[in-house]
Design a protein around this motif. Structure first.
Motif, PDB file in Angstrom:
ATOM      1  N   ILE A 171       3.697  -0.365  -3.253  1.00  0.00           N
ATOM      2  CA  ILE A 171       3.410  -0.665  -1.988  1.00  0.00           C
ATOM      3  C   ILE A 171       2.045  -0.375  -1.328  1.00  0.00           C
ATOM      4  CG2 ILE A 171       5.682   0.002  -1.053  1.00  0.00           C
ATOM      5  CD1 ILE A 171       4.752   2.328   0.282  1.00  0.00           C
ATOM      6  N   LEU A 172       1.072   0.123  -1.865  1.00  0.00           N
ATOM      7  CA  LEU A 172      -0.247   0.608  -1.610  1.00  0.00           C
ATOM      8  C   LEU A 172      -0.771  -0.547  -0.988  1.00  0.00           C
ATOM      9  CD1 LEU A 172      -1.553   3.070  -4.512  1.00  0.00           C
ATOM     10  CD2 LEU A 172      -0.401   3.367  -2.372  1.00  0.00           C
ATOM     11  N   ASN A 173      -0.957  -1.499  -1.855  1.00  0.00           N
ATOM     12  CA  ASN A 173      -1.640  -2.862  -1.496  1.00  0.00           C
ATOM     13  C   ASN A 173      -1.078  -3.325  -0.030  1.00  0.00           C
ATOM     14  OD1 ASN A 173      -3.631  -5.045  -1.439  1.00  0.00           O
ATOM     15  ND2 ASN A 173      -2.048  -6.440  -2.454  1.00  0.00           N
ATOM     16  N   ARG A 174       0.249  -3.362   0.184  1.00  0.00           N
ATOM     17  CA  ARG A 174       0.812  -3.677   1.357  1.00  0.00           C
ATOM     18  C   ARG A 174       0.451  -2.967   2.508  1.00  0.00           C
ATOM     19  NH1 ARG A 174       6.730  -3.201   1.328  1.00  0.00           N
ATOM     20  NH2 ARG A 174       6.202  -1.107   2.450  1.00  0.00           N
ATOM     21  N   GLU A 175       0.460  -1.503   2.407  1.00  0.00           N
ATOM     22  CA  GLU A 175       0.034  -0.599   3.531  1.00  0.00           C
ATOM     23  C   GLU A 175      -1.424  -0.748   3.932  1.00  0.00           C
ATOM     24  OE1 GLU A 175       2.117   1.100   5.195  1.00  0.00           O
ATOM     25  OE2 GLU A 175       3.870   0.595   3.914  1.00  0.00           O
TER      26      GLU A 175
END
Length: 188
Positions: A171-175
């Motif tokens: 989820i890092l990229n999304r956050e």
């Protein structure tokens, strides 16, 4: 297996590598751009970090802190019910500047009244710093301060999310993209 990694394994076979750099790296999201812009860095210095900053004046003097707290309690333009007594920021931790930026915005009138009080009744060296701060501050700088406080809040939310032990790396990229979209929406 890289040569360096094999050497490390041979020298320290029980060493485990724990990499928790995501939260630490997220703290640089605002520090690097702000340090690169002279206008933004001037605001950070005069509000949080510099010797003549209002938050450092409050931090180093119990009397000034008491005066500020009284002005906050008796403010006619109070926007929050809780009473603030300080604007602590650790100069070595850039993300901690979120607190003085936000509190200065929330209690702008109390901050200005405190600086006026110090400039008229404070010790000579502190009074000179307060007068310099009052001459420096203007509407444009307070507007930029409030925008910087919003960005600092968003960056701190991202840092807190990334600082959780069980965060899913997927989820890092999304956050980070959500952070970018939010900041763009705030300032475009």
């Amino acid at each position: 297996c890289k040569a360096l990694s094999c050497q490390q394994m041979a020298l320290t076979p029980n060493l485990k590598f724990v990499i928790r750099d995501k939260a630490h790296a997220s703290r640089r999201i605002i520090s690097r751009p702000w340090a690169a812009d002279d206008f933004l860095w001037d605001i950070i210095n005069m509000m949080c970090k510099g010797k003549g900053s209002i938050s450092r004046m409050l931090e180093h003097s119990p009397e000034i802190r008491r005066v500020f707290s009284d002005f906050v309690k008796n403010s006619a333009s109070q926007v929050v019910e809780s009473s603030v007594t300080n604007m602590r920021a650790a100069c070595h931790r850039f993300e901690s500047f979120q607190k003085p930026l936000g509190r200065t915005c929330l209690h702008m009138h109390a901050v200005i009244r405190t600086a006026l009080h110090v400039s008229l009744r404070g010790q000579p060296t502190v009074a000179l710093l307060a007068k310099a701060w009052l001459r420096w501050v203007d509407t444009e700088k307070f507007l930029m301060l409030s925008m910087m406080a919003d960005v600092a809040d968003e960056a701190m939310s991202l840092t807190r999310l990334l600082d959780k032990e069980g965060i899913d790396p997927a989820i890092l990229n999304r956050e980070v993209n959500n952070f970018k979209v939010t900041v763009t929406a705030l300032f475009s």
